[in-house]
Scaffold this active site. Structure first.
Site, short mmCIF file in Angstrom:
data_model
loop_
_atom_site.label_atom_id
_atom_site.label_comp_id
_atom_site.label_asym_id
_atom_site.label_seq_id
_atom_site.Cartn_x
_atom_site.Cartn_y
_atom_site.Cartn_z
N GLY A 57 0.55 -1.12 0.53
CA GLY A 57 -0.50 0.04 0.31
C GLY A 57 0.71 1.55 -0.27
CB VAL A 62 1.23 -6.38 4.65
CG1 VAL A 62 1.00 -7.36 5.47
CG2 VAL A 62 1.08 -4.75 5.16
CE LYS A 77 0.38 -1.72 7.18
NZ LYS A 77 -0.29 -1.32 5.71
CG ASP A 169 -8.78 4.45 3.98
OD1 ASP A 169 -9.64 4.70 3.96
OD2 ASP A 169 -8.00 3.66 3.60
#
Length: 616
Positions: A57, A62, A77, A169
């Site tokens: 991302g 990840v 992550k 989010d």
């Protein structure tokens, strides 16, 4: 992936920085990939080994990590190097991760550790969640299934908001449907704090040029105009998720249409879900529409209030042949496990439509069933008259399953089915006394002190007394017959009172809230309640992360106060210390100086009358 639409810019995303900005704003990320994602496979992280990449991302990649001796799996992550090179982002990354470590709930993926690996990479160790993201489910879902999923997310959000953590989010890709060790289905919410971390890397100029963080289709309206979010922004996003689960589409379409509408000051309301999908009860539709209100004050006050409203909306069968929530069916298990609960999509006088993820029974098979409603349980036999495989179910937006027909139902079974299909009773008239109370409450702000009519410097005993008083005031209305709209408004008001209790009735939560308002006297009440200094310092570091100049400003005011105190200008020194505490309200050293000077001033004032006057 973060937002791909910029407010005020073309509906295009940047392929380099993973954020949205107008094409006129130059990208600041260096050319080239953030890191060779597969090159880290095999890297050690403490006793763990990174096995393979799970995804990437805006912030990092990840990996699936394994504990070799036990075979246990975790997710790690790894922050992109170009992101870790931004001091503001790195500081926020660690602050958000440490806050998330304290968030423990079955519906939230655990954050277990955050540290810099020997390789130099900054890593976040998380619970590994193996399941299906909600965006991959065949849509639309039956209302009961959608409410089941939303309810679990709301339980996790309630725990997060009580800790002062806002997700920012929420979207189907951050919600994973998994199966626990006990066999129960569970929705897990991922990536707390990551949107806030990414936002820390934006300059004022970039924000002013239209950069936004979040997924545009789910972004609350206030976040398009740079407002500081609270829990109601998460409720808005989850309501959009619910809208999509129930209808198979987004309320405002894709991209940044909401942002574009806000820019030109022409916000419009989407069609209610029950207008698009006839299976959706109008009451459930109304709850989601309220949660998607443009103004935060018009939404539900808390995750608990929205949770209660969803279940209240599902208590009454709204129309047609959708099975009411109280109607339960158990079916004979073909493996010889006895009667097992079944998910009923539809019910009619002739039979049932059953949803099933497992193998379908043979066509023509006779199954024993137990039907129950409102404490009344009856057994009957049913014949499988039609199979609905997954391919066919997808064409009409449902789940695979089969249709049963009642085999020679008894009169009692017929009466039970008739009761399940009976229309809801007529709604009672609005209660005038409650209407007056709700009208007055509508003028209350979101400030819990105002809601409870309690002074911001009140002690904890007074806060809890006011909470109990408010709850007693609302309690009698629950025993009265109320229309659905009034009952939802009453639940929302009770939710606000509950949020006020959790915010002001617990020292850590109140200290966090009072610090955000600069209410250092309220913070002093929390310190007196016994918060450990180490906990206060953690809160302060998180507080200062979002206010990088606060410490310096407070120090300057404090130095002025020290000088005035040395000159015996006590009132001026006290005023400067108070100003400094308003800027840095969790500073224990400042609190000690302020208390000492208050005591000194009181002593001087007490002794002053005893001194002989100059005329003597």
């Amino acid at each position: 992936m973060q937002s791909r639409t910029a407010l005020g810019g073309a509906a295009m995303g940047c392929d380099h920085c993973y954020t949205d900005h107008p094409t006129t704003v130059p990208c600041t990320r260096p050319e080239g990939p953030p890191c060779d994602s597969e090159a880290l496979s095999g890297m050690g992280y403490g006793p763990l080994v990174l096995m393979r990449k799970l995804g990437a991302g805006a912030l990092g990649t990840v990996y699936l990590a394994e504990h070799p001796s036990s075979g246990a799996h975790f997710a790690v992550k790894v922050l992109h190097p170009h992101v870790a090179g931004n001091p503001a982002v790195l500081t926020r990354f660690y602050a958000e991760a440490r806050s998330a470590q304290h968030l423990i709930h079955p519906s939230v993926a655990r954050v277990l550790d955050v540290r810099q690996a020997p390789s130099g990479h900054h890593c976040l160790l998380m619970e590994y969640v193996d399941g299906t993201v909600l965006s991959s489910l065949p849509l639309p879902l039956p209302p009961a299934e959608a409410v089941f999923l939303l309810s679990q997310v709301l339980e996790g959000l309630e725990a997060a908001h009580a800790c002062g953590i806002v997700h920012r989010d929420i979207k189907p890709e951050n919600l994973v449907l998994t199966t626990g060790r006990d066999g129960e289905r569970r929705v897990k919410l991922l990536d707390f704090g990551m949107a806030s971390t990414l936002a820390a890397g934006f300059t004022e100029e970039e924000l002013g040029a239209g950069m936004v963080v979040g997924s545009p289709a789910y972004l609350a309206p206030e976040l398009w105009v740079r407002a500081e979010p609270d829990g109601r922004a998460d409720l808005y996003a989850l309501a959009v998720v619910g809208y999509r689960l129930l209808t198979g589409r987004l309320p405002f379409g894709g991209g940044g249409r909401m942002g574009e509408m806000l820019l030109v000051h022409k916000p419009s309301r989407p069609l209610p879900p029950h207008v698009i999908e006839e299976r959706v009860p109008p009451a459930l539709s109304a709850v989601l529409m309220q949660a998607m209100s443009l103004r935060p004050d018009d939404r539900f006050a808390s995750a608990r209030a929205l949770h209660a409203a969803l279940h209240e909306a599902m208590r009454r069968p709204a129309f047609g042949c959708i099975a009411p929530p109280a109607f339960r069916v158990k079916l004979e298990d073909p493996r010889g496990l006895g009667l097992q609960p079944a998910l009923v999509n539809d019910v009619s006088e002739e039979g049932l439509r059953i949803a099933s993820n497992g193998p379908l029974p043979p066509l023509g098979a006779r199954l024993q069933a137990e039907l129950s409603l409102n404490g009344w349980a009856l057994e009957c036999a049913c014949d499988v008259v039609r199979l609905l495989p997954a391919e066919e179910a997808r064409t009409w937006g449902g789940r695979q399953g089969f249709i049963l027909r009642f085999s020679e139902p008894s009169d009692d079974v017929r009466r039970l089915i008739s009761q399940a299909l009976a229309p809801p009773p007529a709604e009672p008239a609005p209660d005038p006394e409650l209407a007056q109370l709700l009208s007055r409450a509508a003028a209350f702000s979101q400030d819990p002190y105002t809601l409870l009519a309690v002074h911001p410097h009140a002690d904890f005993a007074e806060v809890m007394r006011r909470v109990a008083q408010a709850e007693r005031r609302l309690e009698p209305f629950w025993q009265r017959p109320l229309p659905a709209e009034q009952r939802q408004a009453l639940a929302a008001l009770r939710g606000k009172v509950e949020v006020a209790r959790r915010t002001l009735g617990e020292p850590m939560a109140r200290a966090r809230f009072d610090a955000s308002r600069g209410n250092f006297r309220g913070v002093a009440r929390c310190l007196a309640a016994g918060i450990p200094p180490t906990a206060v310092e953690r809160l302060r570091q998180t507080f200062l992360t979002t206010r990088p100049d606060a410490e310096a400003r407070a120090r300057s005011l404090f130095d002025e106060g020290i000088l005035m105190e040395a000159q015996n200008v006590l009132d001026g020194a006290l005023s400067r210390y108070a100003e400094a505490l308003s800027v840095d309200p969790l500073n224990l050293m400042l609190h000690r100086y302020y208390r000492a000077l208050v005591q000194r001033v009181r002593t001087v004032q007490t002794e002053a009358p005893a001194r002989p006057s100059a005329s003597h």
